[in-house]
Design an enzyme around this catalytic site. Structure first.
Site, PDB file in Angstrom:
ATOM      1  CG  HIS A  70     -26.999  13.189   3.142  1.00 53.11           C
ATOM      2  ND1 HIS A  70     -26.762  12.111   2.344  1.00 53.11           N
ATOM      3  CD2 HIS A  70     -25.939  13.279   3.969  1.00 53.11           C
ATOM      4  CE1 HIS A  70     -25.614  11.569   2.688  1.00 53.11           C
ATOM      5  NE2 HIS A  70     -25.089  12.260   3.667  1.00 53.11           N
TER       6      HIS A  70
ATOM      7  CG  ASP B 136      -8.275  -5.560  -4.872  1.00 54.50           C
ATOM      8  OD1 ASP B 136      -9.419  -5.355  -4.438  1.00 54.50           O
ATOM      9  OD2 ASP B 136      -7.851  -6.700  -5.156  1.00 54.50           O
TER      10      ASP B 136
ATOM     11  CE  LYS C 298     -21.751   4.070   2.752  1.00 56.65           C
ATOM     12  NZ  LYS C 298     -22.037   5.376   2.138  1.00 56.65           N
TER      13      LYS C 298
ATOM     14  CD  GLU D  17     -22.803   8.108   0.140  1.00 60.72           C
ATOM     15  OE1 GLU D  17     -22.061   7.115   0.068  1.00 60.72           O
ATOM     16  OE2 GLU D  17     -23.334   8.501   1.189  1.00 60.72           O
TER      17      GLU D  17
HETATM   18  P1  NDP Z   1       1.287  -7.481  -9.990  1.00 65.46           P
HETATM   19  O1  NDP Z   1       1.067  -8.924 -10.249  1.00 65.46           O
HETATM   20  O2  NDP Z   1       0.919  -6.526 -11.064  1.00 65.46           O
HETATM   21  O3  NDP Z   1       2.818  -7.296  -9.548  1.00 65.46           O
HETATM   22  C1  NDP Z   1       3.414  -6.058  -9.314  1.00 65.46           C
HETATM   23  C2  NDP Z   1       4.100  -5.543 -10.577  1.00 65.46           C
HETATM   24  O4  NDP Z   1       4.610  -4.255 -10.386  1.00 65.46           O
HETATM   25  C3  NDP Z   1       5.230  -6.439 -10.987  1.00 65.46           C
HETATM   26  O5  NDP Z   1       5.093  -6.681 -12.349  1.00 65.46           O
HETATM   27  C4  NDP Z   1       6.457  -5.578 -10.721  1.00 65.46           C
HETATM   28  O6  NDP Z   1       7.443  -5.808 -11.683  1.00 65.46           O
HETATM   29  C5  NDP Z   1       5.905  -4.200 -10.925  1.00 65.46           C
HETATM   30  N1  NDP Z   1       6.670  -3.168 -10.232  1.00 65.46           N
HETATM   31  C6  NDP Z   1       7.238  -2.105 -10.854  1.00 65.46           C
HETATM   32  N2  NDP Z   1       7.863  -1.325  -9.982  1.00 65.46           N
HETATM   33  C7  NDP Z   1       7.702  -1.901  -8.764  1.00 65.46           C
HETATM   34  C8  NDP Z   1       8.136  -1.545  -7.465  1.00 65.46           C
HETATM   35  N3  NDP Z   1       8.863  -0.448  -7.232  1.00 65.46           N
HETATM   36  N4  NDP Z   1       7.787  -2.341  -6.438  1.00 65.46           N
HETATM   37  C9  NDP Z   1       7.036  -3.438  -6.650  1.00 65.46           C
HETATM   38  N5  NDP Z   1       6.611  -3.854  -7.858  1.00 65.46           N
HETATM   39  C10 NDP Z   1       6.940  -3.077  -8.927  1.00 65.46           C
HETATM   40  O7  NDP Z   1       0.522  -7.003  -8.704  1.00 65.46           O
HETATM   41  P2  NDP Z   1       0.527  -7.497  -7.239  1.00 65.46           P
HETATM   42  O8  NDP Z   1       1.373  -8.692  -6.996  1.00 65.46           O
HETATM   43  O9  NDP Z   1       0.823  -6.292  -6.434  1.00 65.46           O
HETATM   44  O10 NDP Z   1      -0.963  -7.946  -7.038  1.00 65.46           O
HETATM   45  C11 NDP Z   1      -1.991  -6.992  -7.081  1.00 65.46           C
HETATM   46  C12 NDP Z   1      -3.104  -7.463  -7.985  1.00 65.46           C
HETATM   47  O11 NDP Z   1      -3.555  -8.730  -7.575  1.00 65.46           O
HETATM   48  C13 NDP Z   1      -4.284  -6.554  -7.930  1.00 65.46           C
HETATM   49  O12 NDP Z   1      -4.755  -6.358  -9.245  1.00 65.46           O
HETATM   50  C14 NDP Z   1      -5.300  -7.358  -7.121  1.00 65.46           C
HETATM   51  O13 NDP Z   1      -6.618  -6.995  -7.489  1.00 65.46           O
HETATM   52  C15 NDP Z   1      -4.992  -8.759  -7.488  1.00 65.46           C
HETATM   53  N6  NDP Z   1      -5.329  -9.844  -6.562  1.00 65.46           N
HETATM   54  C16 NDP Z   1      -5.744  -9.621  -5.281  1.00 65.46           C
HETATM   55  C17 NDP Z   1      -6.015 -10.683  -4.436  1.00 65.46           C
HETATM   56  C18 NDP Z   1      -6.390 -10.405  -3.018  1.00 65.46           C
HETATM   57  O14 NDP Z   1      -6.441  -9.271  -2.603  1.00 65.46           O
HETATM   58  N7  NDP Z   1      -6.677 -11.427  -2.209  1.00 65.46           N
HETATM   59  C19 NDP Z   1      -5.877 -12.061  -4.898  1.00 65.46           C
HETATM   60  C20 NDP Z   1      -5.391 -12.165  -6.256  1.00 65.46           C
HETATM   61  C21 NDP Z   1      -5.134 -11.099  -7.044  1.00 65.46           C
HETATM   62  P3  NDP Z   1       8.561  -6.944 -11.483  1.00 65.46           P
HETATM   63  O15 NDP Z   1       7.867  -8.245 -11.532  1.00 65.46           O
HETATM   64  O16 NDP Z   1       9.466  -6.701 -12.612  1.00 65.46           O
HETATM   65  O17 NDP Z   1       9.210  -6.700 -10.162  1.00 65.46           O
END
Ligand code: NDP
Length: 426
Positions: A377, A278, A262, A83
């Site tokens: 704008h 996200d 917005k 935008e």
């Molecule tokens: P992930 O599933 O990618 O989990 C976080 C990852 O980061 C883990 O693999 C973790 O490793 C790693 N990690 C590395 N360093 C750190 C740290 N310091 N602290 C925390 N984690 C660390 O992501 P999220 O669980 O955060 O979920 C986010 C994703 O889910 C986004 O892509 C989102 O779009 C999607 N999503 C969103 C929904 C919603 O908003 N309602 C619903 C479903 C999905 P380890 O496991 O080794 O700890």
């Protein structure tokens, strides 16, 4: 590092000249700069792993809003937005706010909430009693489902209950550290659902994260000295009063509140996108929070402090932003964005994002209660039309100039002006 940079005239440079400014001032690492110069984008193979049915990639402008003073430190904020005028407005507001002392931020908490909705209960009191008596077992069960987050210092923290309509809802708050935590919280909620069914005698309708992240609230505050509203004292006072009224209008009229918010998300989304987060989750949480009182309201408040000679702004919303997880590590442009930001942790990044939202809001309100936003704008709109008509970089300024004085500001006029210009030249 970024304190050394003089950003004067940055807006008028070409992208190549801007890279040079970034390089001269070591605003990002050499590796990051190389990625930027090579215009390294998301590889097709990686993109194909990220989403289904892939047929290509879609690029958006990556811009920089420099010189944000937040909690005494200077940051340059990468913004992804298509935008016109958004980045210019943010940069302008950042300059005035820096001169008035900068932004102060507060991260109230940094936890995500998951919920299990239980249905078909025959004895609600007994169900609640049984669940609360097993609170520790349930949080332990949740942590066992995702032990790595516990090793990182996070994990399930608390469990609460609420009766809403036909549902007994179990909320679990989880410290997700540097991640947004959707997948980890979803895993935890699904892990405790069978135990909750057993304890309550009901059934789990669903077990899922909530995007209404009220345990991840972040506030940004700033002041703007009256002298920056106008050189004329009387006019500045008048604008300050109107800014306060504009803020009040967004508290009482959802039609205005929606547009007010917005404008805030113009800034927030741009930085959320640049950091590979996200943005649907951030939008959903922000808009739900705007309706906390029962009616949809503006997320920010501005007041005029006559004695101090300042307007004071404040913005609070859920900001469960991540620096790890999801697709963050996969996109080279996102890596460049983190490099430009100086690799902040999730709490610092959340404060920067809310500060940017407040800056964007200030710029929009100042324009609205002052000259209106269309003058600025229209110039940018004319530029877009010139580009759409096929004008080259050199031709754009001339086309914009003529378009702004033309009767109809549209693509047809832009094409005609361009054709005339080329005919004259040939
Ligand atoms: P992930 O599933 O990618 O989990 C976080 C990852 O980061 C883990 O693999 C973790 O490793 C790693 N990690 C590395 N360093 C750190 C740290 N310091 N602290 C925390 N984690 C660390 O992501 P999220 O669980 O955060 O979920 C986010 C994703 O889910 C986004 O892509 C989102 O779009 C999607 N999503 C969103 C929904 C919603 O908003 N309602 C619903 C479903 C999905 P380890 O496991 O080794 O700890």
């Amino acid at each position: 590092m970024a304190d050394m940079v003089s950003w004067t005239g940055f807006a008028k440079k070409s992208p190549h000249e801007r890279w040079q400014i970034l390089e001269d001032n070591q605003a990002l690492s050499q590796a990051g700069l190389d990625k930027l110069k090579r215009q390294e984008l998301l590889p097709l193979e990686t993109a194909n792993q990220m989403a289904e049915n892939l047929i290509g990639r879609l690029a958006l402008p990556l811009s920089l809003a420099p010189d944000f003073l937040v909690n005494g430190q200077t940051y340059n904020l990468p913004m992804v937005t298509e935008e016109p005028s958004v980045v210019a407005a943010a940069s302008y507001a950042a300059k005035l706010i820096k001169r008035s002392g900068g932004f102060k931020t507060e991260v109230h908490q940094r936890q995500m909430l998951g919920q299990v909705a239980l249905i078909g209960l025959s004895n609600w009191q007994a169900a609640k009693k049984a669940i609360l008596a097993h609170k520790d077992d349930l949080t332990q069960l949740a942590n066992q489902a995702h032990p790595s987050i516990v090793k990182r210092g996070g994990g399930a923290r608390d469990l609460t209950l609420a009766e809403k309509g036909d549902f007994l809802i179990v909320y679990l708050s989880v410290d997700t550290q540097e991640a947004m935590g959707a997948n980890m919280v979803n895993t935890m909620m699904e892990a405790i659902a069978p135990k909750l069914e057993e304890l309550s005698g009901g059934q789990s309708l669903m077990a899922i994260l909530s995007n209404y992240a009220t345990d991840s609230l972040v506030t940004a505050k700033c002041t703007v000295d009256l002298r920056f509203l106008s050189r004329n004292k009387e006019e500045a006072e008048n604008l300050a009063k109107k800014l306060e009224q504009a803020s009040q209008l967004a508290q009482v009229d959802p039609y205005r509140a929606s547009t007010h918010n917005k404008g805030i998300f113009n800034g927030i989304d741009a930085l959320v996108l640049a950091t590979g987060n996200d943005w649907r989750a951030i939008e959903a949480g922000g808009h739900a929070y705007a309706a906390t009182s029962g009616s949809y309201r503006g997320l920010s408040q501005w007041t005029y402090d006559k004695e101090a000679g300042q307007v004071k702004g404040s913005l609070t919303l859920p900001m469960p932003i991540a620096t790890k997880g999801g697709s963050i590590g996969l996109n080279p442009s996102v890596q460049v964005a983190f490099d430009l930001l100086g690799h902040p942790d999730a709490k610092t990044l959340a404060g920067l994002i809310v500060s940017l939202g407040l800056a964007q809001n200030f710029a929009a309100l100042k324009a609205l209660v002052g000259k209106g936003i269309q003058a600025g704008h229209m110039k940018l709109q004319a530029k877009s039309l010139a580009l759409l008509a096929g004008a080259s970089e050199k031709e754009v300024p001339k086309i914009v100039q003529e378009l702004l004085s033309a009767q109809h500001l549209n693509l047809e006029t832009a094409k005609k002006i361009l054709a005339d210009l080329r005919a004259k030249r040939d």
